[in-house]
Write a protein that holds these residues in place. Structure first.
Motif, PDB file in Angstrom:
ATOM      1  N   PHE A  95      55.186  97.602  37.797  1.00  0.00           N
ATOM      2  CA  PHE A  95      55.562  96.336  37.823  1.00  0.00           C
ATOM      3  C   PHE A  95      55.122  95.303  38.925  1.00  0.00           C
ATOM      4  O   PHE A  95      54.707  94.801  38.665  1.00  0.00           O
ATOM      5  CB  PHE A  95      57.182  96.497  38.308  1.00  0.00           C
ATOM      6  CG  PHE A  95      57.378  94.901  37.832  1.00  0.00           C
ATOM      7  CD1 PHE A  95      57.967  94.621  36.362  1.00  0.00           C
ATOM      8  CD2 PHE A  95      57.604  93.693  38.717  1.00  0.00           C
ATOM      9  CE1 PHE A  95      58.551  93.367  36.171  1.00  0.00           C
ATOM     10  CE2 PHE A  95      58.381  93.119  38.496  1.00  0.00           C
ATOM     11  CZ  PHE A  95      58.800  92.702  37.512  1.00  0.00           C
ATOM     12  N   GLY A  99      53.239  92.942  36.938  1.00  0.00           N
ATOM     13  CA  GLY A  99      54.700  92.192  37.032  1.00  0.00           C
ATOM     14  C   GLY A  99      54.765  91.193  38.108  1.00  0.00           C
ATOM     15  O   GLY A  99      55.101  89.850  38.063  1.00  0.00           O
ATOM     16  N   THR A 193      62.999  93.120  36.094  1.00  0.00           N
ATOM     17  CA  THR A 193      62.834  94.459  34.234  1.00  0.00           C
ATOM     18  C   THR A 193      63.823  96.085  34.389  1.00  0.00           C
ATOM     19  O   THR A 193      64.071  96.380  35.176  1.00  0.00           O
ATOM     20  CB  THR A 193      61.131  94.435  34.203  1.00  0.00           C
ATOM     21  OG1 THR A 193      61.335  95.315  33.109  1.00  0.00           O
ATOM     22  CG2 THR A 193      60.694  95.631  35.332  1.00  0.00           C
ATOM     23  N   GLN A 379      60.611  84.787  33.598  1.00  0.00           N
ATOM     24  CA  GLN A 379      60.900  86.687  32.530  1.00  0.00           C
ATOM     25  C   GLN A 379      59.786  86.250  31.111  1.00  0.00           C
ATOM     26  O   GLN A 379      59.236  87.421  30.959  1.00  0.00           O
ATOM     27  CB  GLN A 379      62.064  86.423  32.080  1.00  0.00           C
ATOM     28  CG  GLN A 379      63.416  86.822  33.356  1.00  0.00           C
ATOM     29  CD  GLN A 379      63.366  88.469  33.180  1.00  0.00           C
ATOM     30  OE1 GLN A 379      63.769  88.916  32.846  1.00  0.00           O
ATOM     31  NE2 GLN A 379      63.069  87.929  35.147  1.00  0.00           N
ATOM     32  N   MET A 382      56.613  86.822  31.959  1.00  0.00           N
ATOM     33  CA  MET A 382      56.007  88.344  32.330  1.00  0.00           C
ATOM     34  C   MET A 382      56.055  89.491  30.773  1.00  0.00           C
ATOM     35  O   MET A 382      55.327  90.198  30.679  1.00  0.00           O
ATOM     36  CB  MET A 382      56.979  88.719  32.824  1.00  0.00           C
ATOM     37  CG  MET A 382      57.303  88.852  35.036  1.00  0.00           C
ATOM     38  SD  MET A 382      58.112  89.669  35.320  1.00  0.00           S
ATOM     39  CE  MET A 382      59.294  89.224  35.476  1.00  0.00           C
ATOM     40  N   SER A 383      57.567  89.107  30.111  1.00  0.00           N
ATOM     41  CA  SER A 383      56.783  89.601  28.994  1.00  0.00           C
ATOM     42  C   SER A 383      55.601  89.917  28.089  1.00  0.00           C
ATOM     43  O   SER A 383      55.557  90.356  27.139  1.00  0.00           O
ATOM     44  CB  SER A 383      58.277  89.366  27.747  1.00  0.00           C
ATOM     45  OG  SER A 383      59.126  90.237  28.568  1.00  0.00           O
ATOM     46  N   ALA A 386      52.065  90.215  30.887  1.00  0.00           N
ATOM     47  CA  ALA A 386      52.222  91.424  31.585  1.00  0.00           C
ATOM     48  C   ALA A 386      53.428  92.816  29.926  1.00  0.00           C
ATOM     49  O   ALA A 386      52.947  94.134  30.597  1.00  0.00           O
ATOM     50  CB  ALA A 386      52.990  91.737  32.620  1.00  0.00           C
ATOM     51  N   PHE A 388      56.525  93.126  30.309  1.00  0.00           N
ATOM     52  CA  PHE A 388      57.926  93.606  30.576  1.00  0.00           C
ATOM     53  C   PHE A 388      58.879  93.323  29.911  1.00  0.00           C
ATOM     54  O   PHE A 388      58.944  92.538  29.107  1.00  0.00           O
ATOM     55  CB  PHE A 388      58.098  93.687  31.828  1.00  0.00           C
ATOM     56  CG  PHE A 388      56.692  94.622  32.926  1.00  0.00           C
ATOM     57  CD1 PHE A 388      57.374  95.426  32.687  1.00  0.00           C
ATOM     58  CD2 PHE A 388      55.502  93.620  33.149  1.00  0.00           C
ATOM     59  CE1 PHE A 388      55.890  96.648  33.788  1.00  0.00           C
ATOM     60  CE2 PHE A 388      54.916  94.500  34.277  1.00  0.00           C
ATOM     61  CZ  PHE A 388      54.696  95.570  34.466  1.00  0.00           C
ATOM     62  N   SER A 390      62.400  92.037  29.730  1.00  0.00           N
ATOM     63  CA  SER A 390      63.500  90.961  30.688  1.00  0.00           C
ATOM     64  C   SER A 390      65.011  91.482  30.666  1.00  0.00           C
ATOM     65  O   SER A 390      65.041  92.326  29.252  1.00  0.00           O
ATOM     66  CB  SER A 390      63.278  89.452  29.538  1.00  0.00           C
ATOM     67  OG  SER A 390      63.939  89.026  29.593  1.00  0.00           O
TER      68      SER A 390
END
Length: 465
Positions: A95, A99, A193, A379, A382-383, A386, A388, A390
């Motif tokens: 992360f 992230g 995350t 969020q 990032m999803s 990257a 990840f 949320s």
């Protein structure tokens, strides 16, 4: 994958550079030895030496024959007039690499007068490093931690209550994820995350060997049969070089088998027959059916290299780890399968979070950073970029398709049946002791029944004390 390895040494160079320029390692002080750098950052000696060569060219370090590598005694570090937000983070961390930059980018867009400095320290002795930095007068404004590191905190009072900051966001978050970090009436950490532990597989290997890909309700028997068909000596040298599944001795992975078999999360020793069944099954995979390879680790981080390299067909993993795989330039796109190890649809949870030391000098910036991290648009980015998960339920429902969310056990109330390690083992010391005790078991030198008795005994002793 090759390109990623070529640049790993640059990541370490950046980490060490920031440690030097922040004053964590002062002029005239020695860096960790090459052996320690290899161990703590998971790099080869070649990569470590290339990292040091970069810093040597920049004049930040000097090498002392027979002594080690020292920060240049003549180095002068000038203080900037701009405000600085200092974040202390463990390394390695998927992360932090993939992230955190998304959050930092948005934060700097809205706070152009601020410099964000991320000081990465080896996760192997993270809290000791934090104490050292404080003794040196380097108080971080934010500390980035995993759920396991949170469980190892020995002084929660030294971190701020985030309940007032998070109050308006809690209704949008998964209750299980946020409540796990509540202590009495205070929330000590802000998850940014999280992930369940689930099963990933290599669809190319399934197709190559004519094995049906996992269905939504596949069974343990079907899983074992698939693993058997894909365990092979592919080059005819008499040595198995492709296995059905890669196992890890890390506590962040194998307890999934126990939870799936219905072992009580509040009292793991309550059903001794289920413990024996769990450990017997692991021995089946490793030594009776011989469809699994095992990675024994002395750190908290599982190693999935065998799966990434196409040497195993399946592995227990997380979205945190899978996000890191994307930079490895894999030869296949991993897919996700439902866990088939028992009737109880439970699994482990992991999370990454931010905590604020009460002694930090820029509490306003620290809380602004957390607010930025939990914004829906951040969020979502990032999803999407990257990959990840949320901590906001509605974001996951927008980004990921339902079959994926069902396979990783977070739809409806599935996530409520899963557990963080600190919920299973409130005393982190028990895990440390059990990891040591399990070495003979993983080597096939202690029976399932014997180790089940050992685990029960240790839990009883700890509960009494």
């Amino acid at each position: 994958m090759r390109r990623e390895k070529e640049f790993r040494y640059l990541k370490l160079a950046n980490i060490l550079r920031e440690q030097i320029l922040s004053g964590y390692i002062k002029p005239g002080e020695f860096l960790l030895s090459e052996n320690e750098l290899c161990k703590f950052y998971g790099l080869s000696r070649t990569s470590v030496r290339k990292s040091l060569d970069e810093l040597l060219k920049e004049g930040l370090i000097v090498k002392k024959p027979g002594q080690g590598t020292m920060v240049s005694p003549d180095l002068e570090i000038t203080e900037k007039q701009r405000r600085i937000l200092r974040i202390l983070a463990p390394s390695p961390s998927f992360f932090v690499d993939n992230g955190l930059p998304v959050i930092i980018e948005r934060f700097l867009q809205e706070h152009p007068h601020v410099d964000v400095k991320v000081l990465s320290l080896p996760s192997f002795y993270f809290w000791e490093s934090l104490r050292t930095s404080r003794e040196m007068g380097l108080d971080p404004d934010l500390v980035f931690v995993s759920d396991r590191q949170f469980a190892e905190m020995d002084n929660l009072d030294s971190f701020a209550d985030l309940e007032p900051l998070l109050a308006n966001r809690i209704p949008a978050m998964y209750p299980k994820v946020i409540q796990a970090f509540r202590r009495q009436k205070e929330i000590k950490a802000a998850p940014v995350t999280f992930s369940t532990v689930y099963l990933a597989y290599n669809p190319e290997l399934f197709r190559r060997y004519g094995v049906p890909e996992p269905a939504s309700a596949w069974t343990q028997s079907e899983f074992v049969n698939a693993a058997k068909k894909m365990t092979r000596d592919t080059n005819g040298d008499g040595i198995i070089d492709l296995y059905g599944i890669s196992l890890s001795s890390s506590f962040s992975r194998w307890p999934v088998f126990a939870l799936q078999k219905g072992i009580s999360p509040t009292n793991p020793a309550e059903h001794p027959e289920r413990l024996v069944e769990t450990f017997d099954f692991l021995h089946d995979l490793l030594y009776r059916d011989r469809v699994a390879t095992i990675h024994q680790t002395e750190t908290h981080h599982p190693n999935s290299d065998a799966f990434v390299r196409g040497k195993t067909a399946m592995v227990l993993t997380t979205t945190l780890e899978m996000a890191g795989w994307r930079s490895e330039q894999m030869d296949f796109e991993p897919q996700v399968a439902p866990l088939p190890f028992g009737d109880n649809q439970a699994t482990l949870l992991l999370a990454n979070m931010l905590i604020v030391p009460t002694a930090c000098k820029s509490a306003d910036l620290a809380k602004e950073f957390i607010s930025t991290a939990l914004r829906s648009d951040v969020q979502e980015k990032m999803s999407r970029t990257a990959h990840f998960l949320s901590v906001l339920k509605h974001v996951n429902e927008q980004v990921w398709d339902r079959p994926f969310l069902e396979s990783i056990n977070i739809t409806n109330r599935q996530v409520e049946n899963s557990y963080f390690l600190h919920e299973l083992f409130p005393d982190a010391g028990v895990m440390e002791e059990l990891e040591t005790e399990m070495k003979l078991f993983w080597a096939g030198l202690e029976s399932a029944a014997s180790f089940a008795q050992t685990l029960q005994r240790m839990i009883r002793v700890k509960s009494k004390s």
